[in-house]
Write an enzyme that holds these catalytic residues in place. Structure first.
Site, PDB file in Angstrom:
ATOM      1  N   GLU A 151       0.982  -1.281  -0.209  1.00  0.00           N
ATOM      2  CA  GLU A 151      -0.135  -0.070   0.074  1.00  0.00           C
ATOM      3  C   GLU A 151       0.910   1.368  -0.112  1.00  0.00           C
ATOM      4  O   GLU A 151       0.913   2.128   0.905  1.00  0.00           O
ATOM      5  CB  GLU A 151      -0.953  -0.108   1.124  1.00  0.00           C
ATOM      6  CG  GLU A 151      -1.924  -1.076   1.015  1.00  0.00           C
ATOM      7  CD  GLU A 151      -2.250  -1.928   2.180  1.00  0.00           C
ATOM      8  OE1 GLU A 151      -1.505  -1.358   3.617  1.00  0.00           O
ATOM      9  OE2 GLU A 151      -2.989  -2.956   2.377  1.00  0.00           O
ATOM     10  N   CYS A 160      -4.336  33.281  11.011  1.00  0.00           N
ATOM     11  CA  CYS A 160      -4.114  34.155  12.607  1.00  0.00           C
ATOM     12  C   CYS A 160      -3.728  32.741  13.687  1.00  0.00           C
ATOM     13  O   CYS A 160      -4.509  32.546  14.430  1.00  0.00           O
ATOM     14  CB  CYS A 160      -5.420  34.857  12.951  1.00  0.00           C
ATOM     15  SG  CYS A 160      -5.813  36.402  11.964  1.00  0.00           S
TER      16      CYS A 160
END
Length: 423
Positions: free
Chosen positions: A277, A348
Site C-alpha cells: 500500500e 491568525c
C-alpha cells in the site's frame, strides 16, 4: 527523482512553465507531474514483477480523481480507509477486486458498500470490527475476505504521529492476541480468513524496522498455518519514505529494488500473494505547492516572507514540524547571496509557519516560491479554515496541463451552510 527543473532561469513542471500556470489559475496551487507519478509507480511495481503482487495505492496520500485514474491505468489497485475513498477509487475505474479497505473505524454502512463492490480484502483491526463485519456479511448472504492487521510492536523510527506499529498505538491487534483472534475469525460464518496484514508507520528511511516486523510476521504466518488456517496473502502495508531535504544523502530511503530484495528473502518461502500500500513514495516528489509572496516584513531580528498559502493549504509543517525544501520559481543568479527568512502564511495562528531561518536568495513581494515534495498529504489535508477556499490542483503531462480541482468561490463555500428559520 522528479520532473520540476529550471530552464533558462524559470522553473518548469515537465514542459510547462509554472509562471504561466500561476498567471492562468492564480495562487496558491498544487502542481503534480504525471511523468513522476508514472515513474515512481513503475519503479515500485517492477521491483515485484516476478511475484504475485497487488500494489494498492494509498488513496489517503493523494486522492484526486485524476491522479487515481492515471495510476489505475498503470495497473494500480487502491488502499482505502473510508467509504468516501472507496467511492473515489471505484469512480476512477479501479475494480473492486483490486481494492483493500484499511482503517480502525469502518462503519457497518461502509462495510456493506465494500462488500457490494466485491473488494479484495478487509484489513480488520479489532475484535469488535471483526464481529460487526461478520454480521454485515451474513446479512448480505456472503463472506468477507479478511486479513487481520497485527501490531508487531516495532518502532518505525519516524515521527511519533505517523508511527503505527508500537504496542501503545491504536492500530492493529496486539501480537500476543493474534492466534486467538484468528481462531475466532476462523469460526465466524461471515468471515473468510485470507491473510495477515502489518503496517508499522510512514516515512521510514531505514530497512531495519521493516525487516524486524516482516520477520515476525513470517513467523506468525507459519504458526497460523500450523493452527489450520489457509493463509494465502501477506499484506505488508506501505511506509517507504522519500527524501524531503534534497541533496542530503543521509535522509535518502532505500531504493524499492533493495526493499524488494529484503522482502523476497523473507516472504519468498511462504508462497503468498504480496500486497503493498505505497502512497508517499509515489506521490511525495510528484507534487509541489506554488505560492506568491504578499509582503516582505522586517521584524526586530527576523525577516518574514508572508505568503498567500497558509497552513490550511499545507498543514504538514504545523502538524509534524515537517521540512519542505523551498525554491524560487525564478532561478537566482550565481552571484547573489543568501538571506535567512521565516516563511509564514496569513492565517491568525503562530503555527502558520512553513519554515524558520531558511537560507534563500533575496526575494521580494510578488515573487513565486515552490514547496517541494508536497504531493503526499498536502492537498488531501487542506481545509477552509479562516474561510479560505480549498487550494486548487493542477496536473501536468508533458507540455499540457489541466485544473483537476477548482478553487471554490466564497459564495460557493457559504452556499453549503444554512440558517434555521428560528434563529
Amino acid at each position: 527523482m522528479h520532473h520540476f527543473t529550471y530552464r533558462e532561469g524559470h522553473l518548469y513542471a515537465e514542459d510547462v512553465a509554472l509562471e504561466a500556470i500561476a498567471r492562468a489559475v492564480g495562487t496558491p496551487f498544487y502542481c503534480y507531474s504525471a511523468a513522476t507519478l508514472r515513474r515512481h509507480f513503475r519503479v515500485f511495481a517492477d521491483a515485484f514483477a516476478d511475484r504475485d503482487t497487488l500494489v494498492a495505492f494509498s488513496v489517503k496520500s493523494l486522492s484526486n480523481l485524476a491522479v487515481l485514474t492515471l495510476l489505475q491505468k498503470e495497473g494500480a489497485g487502491a488502499d482505502v480507509v473510508s467509504g468516501g475513498e472507496l467511492s473515489r477509487a471505484l469512480t476512477a475505474g479501479i475494480p473492486g477486486d483490486r481494492i483493500v479497505f484499511s482503517g480502525v473505524g469502518k462503519t457497518r454502512t461502509e462495510m456493506a458498500a465494500a462488500l457490494e463492490a466485491g473488494i479484495h480484502q478487509f484489513n480488520v483491526e479489532s475484535v469488535p470490527e471483526l464481529q460487526a463485519l461478520n454480521d454485515v456479511a451474513i446479512s448480505h448472504d456472503t463472506t468477507a475476505p479478511v486479513a487481520l492487521r497485527i501490531n508487531p510492536d516495532v518502532a518505525a523510527g519516524s515521527h511519533d504521529k505517523i508511527s503505527t506499529g508500537r504496542a501503545e498505538d491504536k492500530f492493529g491487534i496486539p501480537w500476543a492476541q493474534a492466534r486467538d483472534v484468528y481462531r475466532l475469525a476462523g469460526n465466524l460464518p461471515g468471515i473468510a480468513v485470507k491473510g495477515v496484514d502489518v503496517h508499522i508507520g510512514s516515512q521510514i528511511t531505514d530497512l531495519a524496522p521493516f525487516e524486524k516486523a516482516f520477520n515476525r510476521t513470517a513467523e506468525l504466518v507459519r504458526a497460523l498455518r500450523a493452527d489450520g488456517h489457509e493463509i494465502t496473502r501477506l499484506d505488508l502495508g506501505g511506509g517507504l519514505g522519500v527524501p524531503y531535504q534534497h541533496g542530503d544523502d543521509q535522509s535518502a530511503p532505500p531504493h524499492p529494488e533493495v526493499y524488494a530484495e529484503m522482502i523476497k528473502r523473507i516472504a519468498g518461502p511462504l508462497d503468498v500473494q504480496l500486497i503493498f500500500e505505497p502512497g508517499r513514495m509515489i506521490t511525495g516528489n510528484a507534487g509541489i505547492l506554488v505560492s506568491r509572496i504578499i509582503y516582505h516584513k522586517e521584524g526586530e531580528s527576523r525577516r518574514f516572507l508572508i505568503l498567500d498559502a497558509a497552513m490550511n493549504d499545507l498543514i504538514r509543517p504545523a502538524l509534524y514540524d515537517a521540512w519542505h525544501d523551498v525554491i524560487p520559481v525564478r532561478e537566482p543568479g550565481s552571484q547573489g547571496g543568501k538571506v535567512k527568512y521565516d516563511l509564514v502564511g496569513p492565517v491568525c495562528e503562530t503555527g502558520d509557519t512553513f519554515a524558520r531561518q531558511r537560507d534563500l536568495p533575496e526575494l521580494a513581494e510578488n515573487d513565486l516560491v515552490a514547496f517541494l515534495t508536497a504531493g503526499a498529504y498536502g492537498a488531501v489535508q487542506a481545509s477552509q479554515y479562516n474561510t479560505r477556499p480549498l487550494v486548487l490542483e493542477v496536473l501536468v503531462d508533458g507540455d499540457r496541463y489541466a485544473v483537476i480541482r477548482k478553487r471554490p468561490t466564497t459564495a460557493q463555500i457559504l452556499a453549503m451552510e444554512s440558517v434555521p428559520d428560528w434563529v
